[in-house]
Write a protein that holds these residues in place. Structure first.
Motif, PDB file in Angstrom:
ATOM      1  N   MET A   1      17.033  64.899  54.987  1.00 13.95           N
ATOM      2  CA  MET A   1      17.568  64.801  53.633  1.00 13.95           C
ATOM      3  C   MET A   1      17.886  63.344  53.314  1.00 13.95           C
ATOM      4  N   ASN A   2      17.321  62.828  52.252  1.00 10.18           N
ATOM      5  CA  ASN A   2      17.600  61.468  51.798  1.00 10.18           C
ATOM      6  C   ASN A   2      18.781  61.507  50.834  1.00 10.18           C
ATOM      7  N   ILE A   3      19.963  61.205  51.344  1.00 11.55           N
ATOM      8  CA  ILE A   3      21.178  61.306  50.532  1.00 11.55           C
ATOM      9  C   ILE A   3      21.139  60.321  49.370  1.00 11.55           C
ATOM     10  N   GLN A   4      20.462  59.155  49.579  1.00 11.44           N
ATOM     11  CA  GLN A   4      20.426  58.154  48.514  1.00 11.44           C
ATOM     12  C   GLN A   4      19.703  58.661  47.265  1.00 11.44           C
ATOM     13  N   SER A   5      18.749  59.563  47.453  1.00 10.47           N
ATOM     14  CA  SER A   5      17.969  60.053  46.305  1.00 10.47           C
ATOM     15  C   SER A   5      18.674  61.183  45.558  1.00 10.47           C
ATOM     16  N   ILE A   6      19.777  61.648  46.085  1.00  7.34           N
ATOM     17  CA  ILE A   6      20.516  62.753  45.469  1.00  7.34           C
ATOM     18  C   ILE A   6      21.572  62.199  44.530  1.00  7.34           C
ATOM     19  N   HIS A   7      21.559  62.686  43.299  1.00 14.09           N
ATOM     20  CA  HIS A   7      22.554  62.246  42.308  1.00 14.09           C
ATOM     21  C   HIS A   7      23.579  63.330  42.005  1.00 14.09           C
ATOM     22  N   ARG A   8      23.156  64.580  42.118  1.00 14.87           N
ATOM     23  CA  ARG A   8      24.047  65.694  41.796  1.00 14.87           C
ATOM     24  C   ARG A   8      24.017  66.731  42.915  1.00 14.87           C
ATOM     25  N   VAL A   9      25.187  67.281  43.201  1.00 13.00           N
ATOM     26  CA  VAL A   9      25.281  68.323  44.227  1.00 13.00           C
ATOM     27  C   VAL A   9      26.056  69.491  43.636  1.00 13.00           C
ATOM     28  N   HIS A  10      25.458  70.685  43.718  1.00 10.73           N
ATOM     29  CA  HIS A  10      26.074  71.887  43.167  1.00 10.73           C
ATOM     30  C   HIS A  10      26.325  72.859  44.313  1.00 10.73           C
ATOM     31  N   PHE A  11      27.571  73.359  44.423  1.00  5.82           N
ATOM     32  CA  PHE A  11      27.979  74.219  45.532  1.00  5.82           C
ATOM     33  C   PHE A  11      28.170  75.654  45.059  1.00  5.82           C
ATOM     34  N   LEU A  12      27.536  76.584  45.752  1.00 10.55           N
ATOM     35  CA  LEU A  12      27.732  78.007  45.500  1.00 10.55           C
ATOM     36  C   LEU A  12      28.718  78.535  46.541  1.00 10.55           C
ATOM     37  N   GLY A  13      29.967  78.740  46.108  1.00 12.25           N
ATOM     38  CA  GLY A  13      31.048  79.074  47.032  1.00 12.25           C
ATOM     39  C   GLY A  13      31.873  77.845  47.357  1.00 12.25           C
ATOM     40  N   ILE A  14      32.075  76.995  46.364  1.00 15.59           N
ATOM     41  CA  ILE A  14      32.731  75.699  46.568  1.00 15.59           C
ATOM     42  C   ILE A  14      34.175  75.842  47.026  1.00 15.59           C
ATOM     43  N   GLY A  15      34.799  77.003  46.762  1.00 13.65           N
ATOM     44  CA  GLY A  15      36.195  77.204  47.129  1.00 13.65           C
ATOM     45  C   GLY A  15      36.414  77.554  48.582  1.00 13.65           C
ATOM     46  N   GLY A  16      35.338  77.748  49.335  1.00 18.75           N
ATOM     47  CA  GLY A  16      35.484  78.010  50.770  1.00 18.75           C
ATOM     48  C   GLY A  16      36.010  76.775  51.480  1.00 18.75           C
ATOM     49  N   ILE A  17      36.760  76.978  52.552  1.00 13.43           N
ATOM     50  CA  ILE A  17      37.414  75.852  53.200  1.00 13.43           C
ATOM     51  C   ILE A  17      36.402  74.861  53.766  1.00 13.43           C
ATOM     52  N   GLY A  18      35.312  75.362  54.355  1.00  7.20           N
ATOM     53  CA  GLY A  18      34.301  74.464  54.892  1.00  7.20           C
ATOM     54  C   GLY A  18      33.453  73.825  53.808  1.00  7.20           C
ATOM     55  N   MET A  19      33.109  74.602  52.792  1.00  8.84           N
ATOM     56  CA  MET A  19      32.304  74.082  51.685  1.00  8.84           C
ATOM     57  C   MET A  19      33.050  72.971  50.944  1.00  8.84           C
ATOM     58  N   SER A  20      34.332  73.164  50.734  1.00  7.02           N
ATOM     59  CA  SER A  20      35.091  72.193  49.952  1.00  7.02           C
ATOM     60  C   SER A  20      35.175  70.847  50.654  1.00  7.02           C
ATOM     61  N   ALA A  21      35.176  70.833  51.990  1.00  5.44           N
ATOM     62  CA  ALA A  21      35.199  69.562  52.711  1.00  5.44           C
ATOM     63  C   ALA A  21      33.934  68.758  52.435  1.00  5.44           C
ATOM     64  N   ILE A  22      32.776  69.444  52.447  1.00  7.52           N
ATOM     65  CA  ILE A  22      31.524  68.742  52.168  1.00  7.52           C
ATOM     66  C   ILE A  22      31.470  68.308  50.704  1.00  7.52           C
ATOM     67  N   ALA A  23      31.997  69.147  49.806  1.00  6.05           N
ATOM     68  CA  ALA A  23      32.058  68.766  48.395  1.00  6.05           C
ATOM     69  C   ALA A  23      32.873  67.484  48.222  1.00  6.05           C
ATOM     70  N   ARG A  24      33.998  67.394  48.928  1.00  7.09           N
ATOM     71  CA  ARG A  24      34.827  66.190  48.849  1.00  7.09           C
ATOM     72  C   ARG A  24      34.080  64.976  49.399  1.00  7.09           C
ATOM     73  N   TRP A  25      33.287  65.193  50.452  1.00 11.36           N
ATOM     74  CA  TRP A  25      32.538  64.088  51.049  1.00 11.36           C
ATOM     75  C   TRP A  25      31.517  63.539  50.062  1.00 11.36           C
TER      76      TRP A  25
END
Length: 463
Positions: A1-25
């Motif tokens: 995965m080329n993180i530099q090419s990603i501009h937007r990230v959408h999370f399905l289940g963003i309120g999960g404890i593990g998911m939210s950590a990656i969302a914050r990152w």
């Protein structure tokens, strides 16, 4: 995965404890982060305050227009907790978006970076949080992805310091859906390998195979710390990892001894083949948490942390939200909340509470988590809960599951041996407790029982 090419990230289940950590990152990296979850929570409220747009409507209309218009620069992260018939999930699948599970994304992040991964049926959140805290106190630059909100940092994500060298990553390795097999650990911990998630693994032997597969990810020059209990259930002879190190509370190479339970802490001595550190005081009580601390201290010493920094780190560690969290501490009036949702966790938790408050009556309020887990471990749940003097059962929290015929909280009741036992609704819990005036009250469970913590804290403080 080329993180530099990603501009937007959408999370399905963003309120999960593990998911939210990656969302914050990703949010920290400056990406535009959006997400969907079924219901609002304190965690989604916090994410929104940090600038993330969250919807609670599972529809195509709720998907941000920028996500629909720019598929090439978007990453969709999803969790298996999302139902397979979810509208947003199927929209992204049908439109050919790049979808990755949370575990895959953690794998991308940990690839090529020194990583400490903590796995186990229980104890992994506390242990990984302890490892992260001890390393940070000792001056190691870390980035940590945790499965709970640490009291020291009020977050499930610890970000590295910008002006220091490349960070070490500390990550909680989740066995659910074999997610931990995407990681790249250099050092790993196995806290426990008791059967769980049998809806995924089928049986305990298959789950043990999953833990073996996780251990096989460690390179030959890496280290595996395994608890004494786990080592007896998971034979690892012949593994390529040269250093398989057993830790625990017994006569093992990495151990805690002279353990003294106090009302708000446990005092113990730590030893390994080279070092003895006496009189450590851990303010996250519980024999099981002392064992977790042994693994964390061992890893901290591997990273060159001094004895003084270890002592400071253990003394200053304030635990994890909903892990042996003491909310009320008065004479004849104690309230503790814990996330325990497996019979072995409940046994360890209640055993430690009884050791801390042997003179008081213990009332346990338990909300079973998942119909399948309740069915698979009904006898064991009843046996563990019998450690309490008074047991209050709430309805099963279904999480990702549909109801199963004949599986209810009531099936636990007959085999609970406590002097008092009852079934109650969440709505009637406080009126019921008003009639029985608990001395030491504990709430146990991984579902929405956490929403009762605030009113129960007020009830116990005013009682």
């Amino acid at each position: 995965m080329n993180i530099q090419s990603i501009h937007r990230v959408h999370f399905l289940g963003i309120g999960g404890i593990g998911m939210s950590a990656i969302a914050r990152w990703f949010n920290h990296l400056g990406k535009v982060v959006t997400g969907y979850d079924r219901t609002p929570s304190a965690l989604t409220d916090a994410l929104e305050l940090e600038g993330m747009a969250i919807s609670f409507d599972d529809s195509e209309a709720a998907i941000p227009s920028a996500i629909k218009e720019d598929k090439g620069s978007c990453l969709i992260v999803w969790t298996p907790a999302i139902p397979k018939d979810a509208v947003q999930l199927n929209y992204f699948l049908s439109k050919g978006y790049a979808l990755h599970k949370r575990a895959e994304v953690l794998g991308f992040i940990t690839a090529g970076i020194p990583t400490v991964a903590v796995a186990g049926t229980h104890g992994k959140t506390t242990t990984s949080s302890m490892v992260a805290h001890l390393l940070k106190v000792g001056g190691v630059n870390i980035s940590a992805f945790l499965g709970g909100l640490t009291q020291n940092y009020q977050s499930n994500l610890i970000l590295p310091d910008q002006d220091l060298s490349e960070p070490v990553i500390v990550v909680e390795a989740d066995e659910f859906d074999r997610s931990f097999l995407h990681l790249h650990p250099n050092t790993a911990v196995l806290t426990s390998v008791d059967p769980d998630h049998l809806d995924i693994y089928g049986d305990g032997q298959e789950m043990l195979q999953g833990f073996k597969s996780f251990a096989s990810l460690i390179p030959a020059n890496g280290k595996l710390y395994i608890s004494e209990g786990a080592s007896q259930k998971l034979p690892l002879a012949g593994f390529k990892v040269q250093d398989i190190l057993v830790y625990g509370l017994g006569k093992v190479g990495y151990a805690a001894s002279n353990i003294k339970p106090l009302p708000v802490s446990f005092v113990f001595d730590y030893s390994n083949p080279q070092t003895v550190i006496e009189g450590l005081e851990l303010h996250m009580p519980g024999y099981h948490n002392v064992e977790n601390a042994v693994a964390a201290i061992s890893i901290a010493l591997d990273f060159g942390i001094s004895e003084e920094a270890v002592r400071e780190g253990i003394a200053s560690f304030r635990g994890v939200k909903r892990r042996f969290e003491i909310l009320v501490q008065k004479e004849n009036q104690v309230f503790i909340d814990d996330y325990a949702h497996h019979p072995e966790e409940i046994k360890a938790f209640l055993g430690s509470v009884k050791a801390m408050y042997p003179q008081y009556k213990l009332t346990a309020v338990f909300q079973p988590h998942l119909f399948s887990r309740t069915r698979d471990f009904a006898k064991d749940f009843s046996k563990s809960l019998s450690l309490a003097d008074h047991v209050v059962l709430l309805d099963i929290y279904p999480a990702r599951e549909l109801p199963m015929e004949g599986v209810t909280s009531a099936m636990l009741l007959d085999d609970i041996l406590s002097d008092q036992k009852t079934l109650q609704t969440k709505e009637n819990l406080i009126p019921y407790l008003e009639q029985h005036r608990p001395e030491v009250l504990v709430t146990i469970g991984a579902g929405d029982i956490d929403r009762l913590v605030e009113p129960l804290t007020k009830f116990m403080q005013e009682g």
